[in-house]
Design an enzyme around this catalytic site. Structure first.
Site, PDB file in Angstrom:
ATOM      1  N   LEU A   1       0.762  -1.267   0.037  1.00 58.68           N
ATOM      2  CA  LEU A   1       0.233  -0.040  -0.029  1.00 58.68           C
ATOM      3  C   LEU A   1       0.639   1.353   0.054  1.00 58.68           C
ATOM      4  O   LEU A   1       1.657   1.488   0.967  1.00 58.68           O
ATOM      5  CB  LEU A   1      -0.731   0.052   1.190  1.00 58.68           C
ATOM      6  CG  LEU A   1      -1.949   1.221   1.372  1.00 58.68           C
ATOM      7  CD1 LEU A   1      -3.009   1.148   0.175  1.00 58.68           C
ATOM      8  CD2 LEU A   1      -2.590   1.269   2.689  1.00 58.68           C
ATOM      9  N   ASP A   2       0.595   2.149  -0.857  1.00 59.85           N
ATOM     10  CA  ASP A   2       1.359   3.432  -1.151  1.00 59.85           C
ATOM     11  C   ASP A   2       2.882   3.247  -0.921  1.00 59.85           C
ATOM     12  O   ASP A   2       3.449   4.112  -0.549  1.00 59.85           O
ATOM     13  CB  ASP A   2       0.895   4.517   0.082  1.00 59.85           C
ATOM     14  CG  ASP A   2      -0.714   4.847   0.054  1.00 59.85           C
ATOM     15  OD1 ASP A   2      -1.198   4.751  -1.124  1.00 59.85           O
ATOM     16  OD2 ASP A   2      -1.069   5.022   1.127  1.00 59.85           O
ATOM     17  N   ALA A   3       3.156   2.041  -1.444  1.00 62.02           N
ATOM     18  CA  ALA A   3       4.488   1.973  -1.576  1.00 62.02           C
ATOM     19  C   ALA A   3       5.309   1.718  -2.938  1.00 62.02           C
ATOM     20  O   ALA A   3       6.654   1.351  -2.871  1.00 62.02           O
ATOM     21  CB  ALA A   3       4.990   0.825  -0.653  1.00 62.02           C
TER      22      ALA A   3
END
Lengths: 289, 289, 289, 289
Positions: free
Chosen positions: C232-234
């Site tokens: 996530l969001d990485a």
């Protein structure tokens, strides 16, 4: 956002700096059962001038809405020699939007009014070309085409002004409108015509600023939103921003990158204007944001 | 950082754009057992001009250091009609630092050379005032005071140039030096005099730009580092940056906030110059960073 | 702009750093009568990896368009162990646009494709809500509503993927789409799903970043556009920007100011992706702009 | 600057929001013949808290300087339940400057106090290494070396505190001091220890943030100045700024570019602190600039 927004009055004023302005004004509001929501003030010490913005809840105000201006004039303005403007948050300002061929600022403004972010009415879009009629149509906003040339400028501007009067226009936005307004037109809407210029003024006044910026080899480009006065690109500046560029950027690239600056800078200026957060004084703006 | 830094040559060149420049040049380096560390190139399509910076390890280069320029001239430059400069990373450029009364840029430069961040020698500081001698003393750098007035300008500049020659000065930095150099002085160091001007050029050319910025009511201020030419504040721009300001900022505040811009912008320009990362062409800079 | 745009091929490649890549590749193009318009290269010395983007005119290219990939694979890719992508400027990438309720990114993208600034096709808009159907309708783009909940997520995503296949979708844009995609969905479009996250990642991963930013009392807020991976969001960051805020900004104000960042940052990322100016390598992007 | 600067008192206060605070406080000052130079106020509506900074000329004030605090406590603070701080512009705050090996922040601060831009006394520089003694010597400031290791931390900190007491230290600046202070040390100077952290917090808390930023592939780096609390890098943020970076920047380049951010961000925070322009409340700062 679900609760009822209170009805507010917004007082913008400036006057010679002197003791007691804040306390006198706030007392007037409190005594009449107004509730202050925002109070911002600023003193220009060089000019000896005091500026203030007060927004106050008038749901329980003892003075009826249509008398508030009279009372402020009588009880406050004379005492302190105030220059003032009074607005109500229930009155959405009405904008005439002037465009030519480029759509980026137009779309940006329409998407903001559409989403409710920008609380303004847009009863008319004016253009010297037909290109953007299709955009106006998308948003179901009346589009008026005024072909402009040297010969017809005077009469066309008069026709525009007449139309604007009929539509109860409060202010004008030049969203990359590639025409220079006449002094007569400008005089009809003092401090009420907002332009976006595609340079960081006062650099690159006038036509083709990106070409001039490229020629000069600058490492930053900018955009400036300002109120229009009869001096070209010399009116009170509302908002400016810049972007870094390099030797690799052609004029075409500067134009592309500049568009993002233009639309954001113009929309920020509109937000301040529409929310009555700014005043002008001696060709400068005071912004309470 | 502990390992031995390799000895490198830095070739900066431009020539008419044509096929084969990169492959011909890189082949020349490889064949002579040089190892390319950086290669940056840029084509200005409007001008039809090719620009390249190559830095290559010469520890095992077959051509002796003092012959490299000859070979490049003979084998490459003529073929492609190159304008070129050749440097070696072992030669630290020697800077003459000109100042007047303000210390912020001076301190910033000295702290960077002191820490090794800026790989330049500063054999002399020149000033038209005595104020900053104490700073030069702190860093044990010879300080030369040249009082300047209308009458003595010509002879004082000549004395400065003589002194600079004696100190083998490579380039000049005007770190808020409040004097206009004569065209003769400028001609002696073409593209080798770096100035910091306290505005985002081309806005506010000349004296007192912060006063002019305040008067105009701008919402951003800037600083510009550029090479000095005989046109005032009109030479090739190396670096620019800006900061947001508001109606609340007095001239005094603009000056204070501007100082940070000035020193950072000047030092960034010096870093590019000292590391031979920039070229000038037709009054613009090409920067390979 | 009026002249015929030439037909070009765009080669994006990376391989182990070694001698001769540039000269070998450019020779291949020249020999087959291609004309190089842009060449950008970068060497990651830590990774020992070479990256290059070449755009070349193929109007007179000797190899037919549909064979170019084969030839490059055979003659170049094997020799240098290249990972490569090949595009043609005549093929506009086809975008599936995913949205929820907020319109600012949606309008911004549609206005750019409408004006021709962003050269992409948008054959479908997908949403888990009905709110933005009216915007899709304005631009006459098919709008598909997929109600999402815990129970139906798997089948709805499968239906979305099927629909995307039918529309020959090349890449996906999450324009403030408030749903987390399943790893299966993400695997179907590797390095082809672009998200806008409303913080300067890696700060404030996950939900409600403006609330978290307000709680932490930061003085800058940001937005980040990145490729979506199963973390996530990485995923690889494409573009970031920030804006200054102060103690005066409520969460509501942060959200309002952040919207401008989000739409500009997302559109900049889309511009790079659509113009095939970026590569990913080991969870990072290399951008040739 | 040549005229006599007036003697002023600076009152920083916060209290529950309620009617009459401004008028009551300003009346108190006027009645005692103080002249208000600056008045800034801010209301946090979520917290229901009122914040104010008043700077007033006390050259003709009826209450003697050493009694002003008593009077304010008695007449104002109790009435409104104020938390307050009172300063006089004649009292320069005394700074203990903690450093390790990097000189950029140290030089930046010393050059600002030297030029008078930063109105603070620096009676002592503390370091866990000897490297920067030569810089302290240049500016003739006593340098104290405290070697730090796990075993001696407690006693060394006690010795530092003792020394600081002897030098009447008002506040501490950690100018890239690479040691974590104990909770006991921190408690001795609440809201009086200013740190510069080399990332845009809350991203990259702790050691080696530039390495982490490089690993994550961010497109912006930042620096954050904050008050130190016992939570690592989690105290109230005073100032932040960022710079754009690209895939080309190695860790070494990030460190170099970051240094400029660090010194500017730290010095801006110091300027606000030294001029008593900021307050803390619930782990956030309110800054009246």
């Amino acid at each position: 956002m679900k609760q009822q927004t209170p009805k507010t009055a917004i007082l913008l004023m400036h006057c010679p700096d002197q003791k007691g302005i804040i306390s006198y004004t706030t007392q007037f509001i409190h005594e009449n059962q107004g509730n202050i929501i925002y109070l911002d003030q600023y003193v220009d010490r060089e000019e000896g001038r005091f500026f203030m913005r007060i927004e106050f809840d008038i749901d329980s105000f003892l003075i009826p809405e249509d008398k508030i201006r009279d009372y402020i004039e009588t009880l406050l303005a004379k005492k302190f020699d105030m220059t003032l403007k009074l607005y109500f948050n229930t009155q959405k300002p009405r904008m005439a939007l002037f465009v030519t061929k480029m759509s980026h600022c137009l779309y940006d403004i329409l998407s903001r009014t559409d989403s409710g972010e920008l609380q303004a009415e847009i009863p008319m879009i004016v253009s010297n070309h037909q290109h953007l009629k299709k955009v106006a149509d998308k948003f179901k906003i009346p589009f008026f085409h005024f072909e402009m040339n040297k010969e017809n400028k005077k009469e066309q501007e008069e026709a525009q002004l007449k139309l604007m009067k009929e539509h109860n226009i409060d202010f004008v936005v030049l969203a990359r409108y590639m025409q220079i307004l006449s002094p007569e037109f400008i005089k009809s809407y003092p401090d009420k015509i907002i332009n976006i210029h595609h340079s960081f003024l006062p650099a690159f006044v006038g036509a083709k600023p990106y070409h001039a910026a490229h020629e000069r080899g600058v490492k930053i480009i900018g955009a400036t939103s300002h109120y229009v006065t009869s001096d070209l690109d010399a009116g009170p500046i509302i908002e400016q921003d810049v972007a870094k560029v390099s030797h690799k950027d052609t004029v075409k690239e500067l134009i592309r990158k500049g568009k993002d600056l233009e639309k954001i800078v113009l929309s920020r200026a509109l937000y301040q204007h529409v929310n009555r957060k700014l005043m002008t004084y001696k060709n400068k703006t005071i912004i309470f944001d």
